[in-house]
Design an enzyme around this catalytic site. Sequence first.
Site, PDB file in Angstrom:
ATOM      1  N   SER A 154       3.662  -2.332  10.231  1.00 22.78           N
ATOM      2  CA  SER A 154       5.124  -2.395  10.394  1.00 22.78           C
ATOM      3  C   SER A 154       5.727  -3.738   9.970  1.00 22.78           C
ATOM      4  O   SER A 154       6.645  -4.232  10.612  1.00 22.78           O
ATOM      5  CB  SER A 154       5.522  -2.044  11.831  1.00 22.78           C
ATOM      6  N   HIS A 175      -9.266   1.165   5.192  1.00 21.39           N
ATOM      7  CA  HIS A 175      -7.970   1.310   5.875  1.00 21.39           C
ATOM      8  C   HIS A 175      -8.145   2.229   7.085  1.00 21.39           C
ATOM      9  O   HIS A 175      -8.945   3.167   7.044  1.00 21.39           O
ATOM     10  CB  HIS A 175      -6.943   1.888   4.897  1.00 21.39           C
ATOM     11  N   ASN A 203       0.879  -1.178   0.000  1.00 20.43           N
ATOM     12  CA  ASN A 203       0.000   0.000   0.000  1.00 20.43           C
ATOM     13  C   ASN A 203       0.914   1.224   0.000  1.00 20.43           C
ATOM     14  O   ASN A 203       1.525   1.534   1.015  1.00 20.43           O
ATOM     15  CB  ASN A 203      -0.883  -0.056   1.255  1.00 20.43           C
ATOM     16  N   TRP A 204       0.993   1.878  -1.135  1.00 14.46           N
ATOM     17  CA  TRP A 204       1.930   3.012  -1.251  1.00 14.46           C
ATOM     18  C   TRP A 204       1.416   4.284  -0.593  1.00 14.46           C
ATOM     19  O   TRP A 204       2.149   5.265  -0.488  1.00 14.46           O
ATOM     20  CB  TRP A 204       2.231   3.291  -2.728  1.00 14.46           C
ATOM     21  N   LYS A 205       0.152   4.319  -0.234  1.00 18.27           N
ATOM     22  CA  LYS A 205      -0.445   5.533   0.347  1.00 18.27           C
ATOM     23  C   LYS A 205      -0.191   6.719  -0.590  1.00 18.27           C
ATOM     24  O   LYS A 205      -0.184   6.531  -1.805  1.00 18.27           O
ATOM     25  CB  LYS A 205       0.093   5.760   1.767  1.00 18.27           C
ATOM     26  N   GLU A 259      -5.264  -5.074  10.707  1.00 16.05           N
ATOM     27  CA  GLU A 259      -4.228  -4.060  10.872  1.00 16.05           C
ATOM     28  C   GLU A 259      -4.450  -3.323  12.190  1.00 16.05           C
ATOM     29  O   GLU A 259      -5.214  -2.342  12.236  1.00 16.05           O
ATOM     30  CB  GLU A 259      -4.281  -3.057   9.712  1.00 16.05           C
ATOM     31  N   GLU A 276      -6.481   4.617   8.161  1.00 15.33           N
ATOM     32  CA  GLU A 276      -6.308   6.049   7.862  1.00 15.33           C
ATOM     33  C   GLU A 276      -7.584   6.629   7.262  1.00 15.33           C
ATOM     34  O   GLU A 276      -7.950   7.774   7.530  1.00 15.33           O
ATOM     35  CB  GLU A 276      -5.102   6.235   6.920  1.00 15.33           C
ATOM     36  N   GLY A 320       2.740   2.077  10.786  1.00 12.51           N
ATOM     37  CA  GLY A 320       3.685   3.174  10.622  1.00 12.51           C
ATOM     38  C   GLY A 320       4.424   3.530  11.900  1.00 12.51           C
ATOM     39  O   GLY A 320       5.060   4.580  11.980  1.00 12.51           O
TER      40      GLY A 320
HETATM   41  P1  PGA Z   1       3.059   0.148   7.642  1.00 12.16           P
HETATM   42  O1  PGA Z   1       1.580   0.391   7.057  1.00 12.16           O
HETATM   43  O2  PGA Z   1       3.559  -1.135   7.019  1.00 12.16           O
HETATM   44  O3  PGA Z   1       3.853   1.346   7.187  1.00 12.16           O
HETATM   45  O4  PGA Z   1       2.933   0.045   9.108  1.00 12.16           O
HETATM   46  C1  PGA Z   1       0.683  -0.674   6.896  1.00 12.16           C
HETATM   47  C2  PGA Z   1      -0.597  -0.167   6.286  1.00 12.16           C
HETATM   48  O5  PGA Z   1      -0.967   0.979   6.573  1.00 12.16           O
HETATM   49  O6  PGA Z   1      -1.267  -0.880   5.519  1.00 12.16           O
END
Ligand code: PGA
Length: 250
Positions: A213, A95, A9-11, A167, A97, A173
């Site tokens: 992570s 997600h 997931n590149w965001k 998640e 976020e 993150g």
């Molecule tokens: P991360 O993000 O690997 O940077 O913790 C995971 C995600 O948000 O899907």
Amino acid sequence: MRRRVIAGNWKMYKTLAETRAFFTTFNPLVANSKHCDIVVGPPFTAISTALDSVKGTSIAIAGQNVSWSQDGAFTGEVSAHMLAEAGCRYVIIGHSERRQLFRETDDNVAKKTLISLESGLTPIVCLGERQEDREAGLTEEVLGRQFTGGPGALTPDEFSRILLAYEPVWAIGTGRTATPEIAADAHAFLRRCAGEKFSIRHASALRILYGGSVKPDNIQGLMAQEELDGALVGGASLDPKSFAAIVNFE
Ligand code: PGA
């Protein structure tokens, strides 16, 4: 045996030039990786460049979000039909976020999942508890609620066509990965939810990815857990060598 999925997931990262450069390095590193499905979720603007870059490979492309509506006056939104027509095969939905920063609800997640299935996309539906939920002993309550309000609202046939991603918000993150055992417990709980709502057959076929992570140095421990059917990787999917090392965990 469930086939593993490693998804990136590149965001909100990567220009078109960066997208091309990523795949130039990444593709040869995973050319012989047949043990799992490989998915990359670029930002909307880079989807077509990503698709050009993976032509002739088995790498699939995902949208990072989708509208719950088929079309209409929804400024800034992108529909499932548009993603499918562009060549995406997967879409990330719910997600944390999106839930936390953009106020997405379980009801939004259910609608987005349904409309994505109608367009032939495979939804990767994310759920997970916050730090305070875990500390208060509410992990299963939160996961149960997110399951019931989102994927649990599908028909059995629809449910058999989605992936889940567990998640934990406190691990995203932050560099704090859930231990393989914590992740496996949560996955087992979600699988029980699927068994109770649908059937044992649905539960045992369900693929649940872990996200939070994930790095080259912890992927093996995570994948050693039978309950974990793959990973959804944020930060470490931006670097082609580190994402390839995650894909090539075995
Ligand atoms: P991360 O993000 O690997 O940077 O913790 C995971 C995600 O948000 O899907």
